[in-house]
Structures are given as C-alpha cells and as structure tokens.
Enzyme design. Structure first.
Site: not given
Length: 559
Positions: A98, A199, A256, A329-330
């Site tokens: 990440d 991210d 993302e 994860h979100d």
C-alpha cells in the site's frame, strides 16, 4: 488486447492488524501472515496486497505514516518483512504494498520540520495557508468531518488535511517532495516488492487558488471535491512517477480513485497513457448514499448496480483495465451489503463471487470474504475503533440530532470496522486470531463461520472460490472475453455474456430470495453447452434450461 500477468492474477488483500497474531498481543503481525501462506496458496492466490505496515501512530490504522522505510513495531521488523517477501516468492506469489503518498502522519519528520518555522527547508513539503479573518482558508469539509484546515499557533497558519488532522497533505507541487517519494518507491521495489496499491492517488493535485466549495442545504461546510479530484496535474505527476520509477520494473499498479468515472479512468489506465494499470472506482459500493453519504438510508436497486458495473465493463473494454471487488478494508462485508447474510448466506456469497469473478478485470478478494464473513453489530460506540465512524457519530448524534439507535443502525450497515474484525480461523477463543485480547472484538458468529470448518467442507464458500480461481486460470475467456449485459431492466437477475472469438460464457445470477424466471434467445438454446459452475446441485447434462433460478442461484455456462 495485450495479455499481462496482472490481468490474469487474483489478488488477496490482507489487513495485517486483523489477519493473524503470532505473539499474543492482540494485533495481527507479519509472522502471523507467514503462518497462513499455505492457506493462501491452497486458495489459489497469485498476489497478496498488504494494507500499510509502515511505522505509524495509528490515528487512521496505518494510513498515517511516520516513516516510509520502517516497519511498525507492532507488526514486526524489516527482517520479518524480508522473510515474508521471500516466502511468498518461493510459493509463486507476488506482494503489492500500500502506497500512501497523498498525506503523511503529523509525526513524520518532514512535518515536524515543516511546522517548526516558516523558514524551514521542509516548510513547502506540505500545504500551508493564512487564515481569513480568523477563519480557515476555505470552507471545505474533511472526509472525516470538520474542516480540512488545522490551525498551527506556532506559525500562525493553517495546514491542509483532507482526512484526519493528524494526516497533513503533502505538497505535490514541490519537486523535492516528489523526488523523495520516488526514491522511497524505488527502495521498496529494489527490495523485490511487486507493485503498489496507491491510496487516494487522484487527490494529489489541489487547485492552487483554493476557492470555497458549494455548501449543500443542511451542511456546515463546503464541497471541495471539484478542486481536489482528478485534476490534470495529477496526471502529470503520475506520468512523471511512471517515467522515473514504475516503467523500470515489471510490477502491478492500482490507484484508489474516489469520484472517478470511466472516461477519467481511461486517462489513468490507458495503455499509451503511461500512468497506472487500473483504478479502484467506488460507484457500485456507494449505491444507496444520500445527503449524509453512506450513513443515509442505503437502499438500492439491482438495475442501478447492473448499470454501474456494465458502464465500467464497456467503458474500459478497449483501453484500460477494471479492478473487480465487493469488499475491502473500508467497505462493509459484501454478503451483508449486497445479498443475504442470514438463511441464504452461503449460496448468496457464492453468487456474489460468481457475478464478480466472471467479469473482465482483475479480481480482489478481501480477507474473510472467501469464508462469507458478515458485518458485526456492536452495541456501543466504544466498541468501535475506526476514526471515521467515531467522528461521524459525534457529529450526527451530538450536533445533528440523530438518535443513538439511528446512528448505530447506520454503523452496523456501512461502518468500516465491519471489515476490520479479526479473521475467523477456528472455533477456539477469539476465533484463533490471538491468544491475547484482540485490538477489536471478534464477530460472535465465528463458531459458525471460520476457516477450519470451511477447509474441511468440500461444499464451502472457500472451496467455491478455489473453483472460481481455477476456472480463471483454465479459460482465457474469463480474463479477456468481451462483456455484454442481458436483461438490463430485470430487478431480480444479473445476467451477462463473455465472448472471445467463437467462445461464449453465459452468466446467470439471481439477486433475490425468490425464484426468478427468465427466457433466453434461440442463440443459447440450440448450442451445446457445458455447465462450468453453479452454487446449487445443477446437473451438467441438463444443458441450458429455463427453469426458474432458485433463491440466489447462479450458473455459468460455456458455449
């Protein structure tokens, strides 16, 4: 279409804090992941994506990084990481890190220097502005509620943070910042990592004029998204990143990109654009949002879901590439969000997996998805750990008049901690995740939903995922075939075809708890077919029949 390994791969996302704890401190760690590599290999995973493992004060569970080149002590050491990377490679799997470079932690040495004085060389590593008559520089709202600006008395200026106030945004206009980031990326790639999930990478460029955003009725703050999302400078920065770093390695990149549409995604992922390989879009997981975003009602229609996913399938079929996901994860657990986590949990989880994995794009499996893990319903706010959830509760309950029960219902449905409860490994205390006290409580349904039982049951969701992954490796049409939607107005059945040369797949998915009728054209009825997979005991020799699909039934035919 260009054939590449990352198009053919299946990715498994690990949220390290919640995956497996090796030392009993209640927090998942790198050695815990090492203990479960055989599990991932059995599942058929090609790529592991690790959520952040860098040194962090954990204001946003690792997405606030204080040192990009150190491992968080709770997770282990750099030696542990290197052993994990080596073990993955020995098993034929790759590792994607990440990459969080829109912002850092306020405890990063760059920011400590930046806020120390206006004359510090690192001052322009971040975005500082003077206030307006004692008020912040703009009216923009943070993703975690409140203003995006935090006042710093030491220098009498405000710094920008699109997320938590402990996550100051980096100033990508500063060439020195970009060089530091590129050197850090090369440092990890030279260690042997196989790519990056980036991210909120489409937020790295901000409008230098910093205009106020539109204030929607009932809102206190303005909408800054037009001034921070998908700006042309972001593309310039990504092309520079590609030229300086990415193009020199055989790696996988996914960005993302909240608020992106297919035309914008083609700018990020087009084969000749030299930016990224794919993006995560949010349209399908944002279904049901309202005036309070995801905390609103949450109702949605299948026709809307089909329209969104089809728009993306068709929009990127000739240039660019899709990432396919229900969970991360979100996001809440897919079986709770999009199907039935009660009576039909197993068949509906298999149906969702089939619907997604048979589309064109790279599939992402989030830890526990292959077990059919569900949302959790904690009763009190102090049982939750997510900063977004806690801040939203405080604003909506204490400032906006929502009741406790109303807000808790919204959290149970959409809160991020639904995805962050510990992985459910077995029947033992805390689901085998830890011998200590877990950092967040385990979902109480672990005696019914766990990996040990799933592995031992050949009809389980786990083994169904194994079969889906095997089909992807056996049939090129699953990866490269053209997608076309059937029955666009049907509110019960999501059906589509995949076509590659003379080959065709027919995918039928019932998204309801009722029997669903359908009628096919002669093109399908007259062809010889093979049933590739179904979540019921459908017989291959039956051929394609038009018997109603049973509750949450799915079938995939090869023509």
């Amino acid at each position: 279409m260009e054939r590449r390994w990352w198009k053919e791969a299946v990715v498994y996302q690990i949220y390290p804090r919640s995956f497996m704890d090796s030392n009993g401190d209640g927090i998942g760690d790198l050695q815990g992941i090492m203990m479960k590599l055989d599990y991932l290999q059995t599942l058929g995973i090609d790529v592991v994506w690790l959520s952040p493992i860098y040194q962090s004060p954990n204001d946003d569970n690792g997405y606030d990084i204080s040192d990009y080149c150190s491992v968080m002590s709770e997770f282990g050491t750099m030696a542990d990481f290197e052993r994990l990377l080596k073990a993955l490679h020995e098993r034929g799997m790759r590792l994607v890190m990440d990459l969080v470079v829109n912002h850092t932690s306020d405890e990063h040495e760059w920011f400590v220097e930046s806020r120390s004085s206006k004359d510090n060389p690192k001052r322009e590593y971040y975005i500082w502005r003077q206030g307006r008559n004692g008020q912040p520089p703009t009216n923009w709202e943070s993703a975690f509620k409140g203003s995006v600006w935090e006042y710093d008395a030491n220098t009498d200026e405000y710094y920008l943070h699109l997320f938590s106030k402990k996550q100051p945004d980096l100033n990508w206009e500063n060439e020195a910042v970009r060089k530091e980031i590129y050197e850090m990326m090369k440092w990890w790639l030279d260690k042997g990592v196989d790519g990056f999930r980036m991210d909120v990478i489409n937020l790295i460029s901000k409008d230098p004029a910093f205009p106020d955003g539109y204030v929607y009725p009932g809102k206190q703050y303005g909408d800054g998204s037009p001034y921070i999302m998908n700006r042309s400078r972001s593309h310039e920065f990504l092309r520079e990143m590609n030229r300086e770093v990415l193009a020199h390695y055989d790696i996988m990149t996914v960005g993302e990109a909240p608020g992106v549409n297919p035309d914008q995604a083609k700018l990020y992922t087009g084969q000749k654009r030299n930016e990224l390989q794919m993006v995560f879009q949010f349209e399908h997981v944002d279904l049901g949002g309202g005036s309070e975003g995801k905390w609103s009602d949450g109702s949605w229609k299948l026709t809307d879901l089909k329209h969104i996913l089809t728009k993306w399938q068709k929009g990127l079929e000739d240039d660019g590439w899709n990432s396919l996901y229900w969970n991360n994860h979100d996001q809440p657990r897919a079986v709770s969000r999009f199907s039935d986590d009660g009576m039909y949990r197993e068949v509906s989880a298999k149906m969702l997996a089939t619907c997604l994995h048979m589309m064109q794009g790279t599939p992402y499996i989030y830890q526990g998805e292959e077990l059919g893990m569900t949302n959790v319903a904690f009763h009190q706010l102090d049982e939750y750990r997510d900063i977004e959830t806690i801040n939203a509760y405080h604003e909506l309950v204490y400032s906006r008049g929502w009741s406790h029960d109303q807000m808790m219902a919204a959290i149970h449905a959409r809160g991020r901690d639904n995805a962050r409860t510990p992985m459910q490994w077995n029947h033992s205390k805390h689901a085998g995740f830890t011998s200590g006290t877990p950092w967040i409580a385990v979902n109480p349904n672990y005696p019914q939903i766990n990996a040990e039982d799933s592995i031992n049951d050949p009809t389980s969701i786990f083994h169904y995922y194994r079969t889906l992954i095997g089909l992807r490796k056996k049939y090129s049409i699953v990866v490269y075939g053209r997608y076309d939607l059937l029955f666009p107005e049907d509110e019960r059945i999501f059906a589509y075809t995949r076509t590659l040369g003379e080959e065709k797949l027919l995918v039928l998915c019932n998204f309801t708890a009722d029997a669903a009728d359908f009628s096919l054209s002669e093109e399908f009825i007259r062809k010889s077919v093979k049933l590739l997979i179904s979540n019921y005991n459908q017989r291959d020799e039956d051929g394609i029949n038009e018997a109603p699909l049973r509750p949450y039934e799915c079938r995939v035919y090869h023509l």
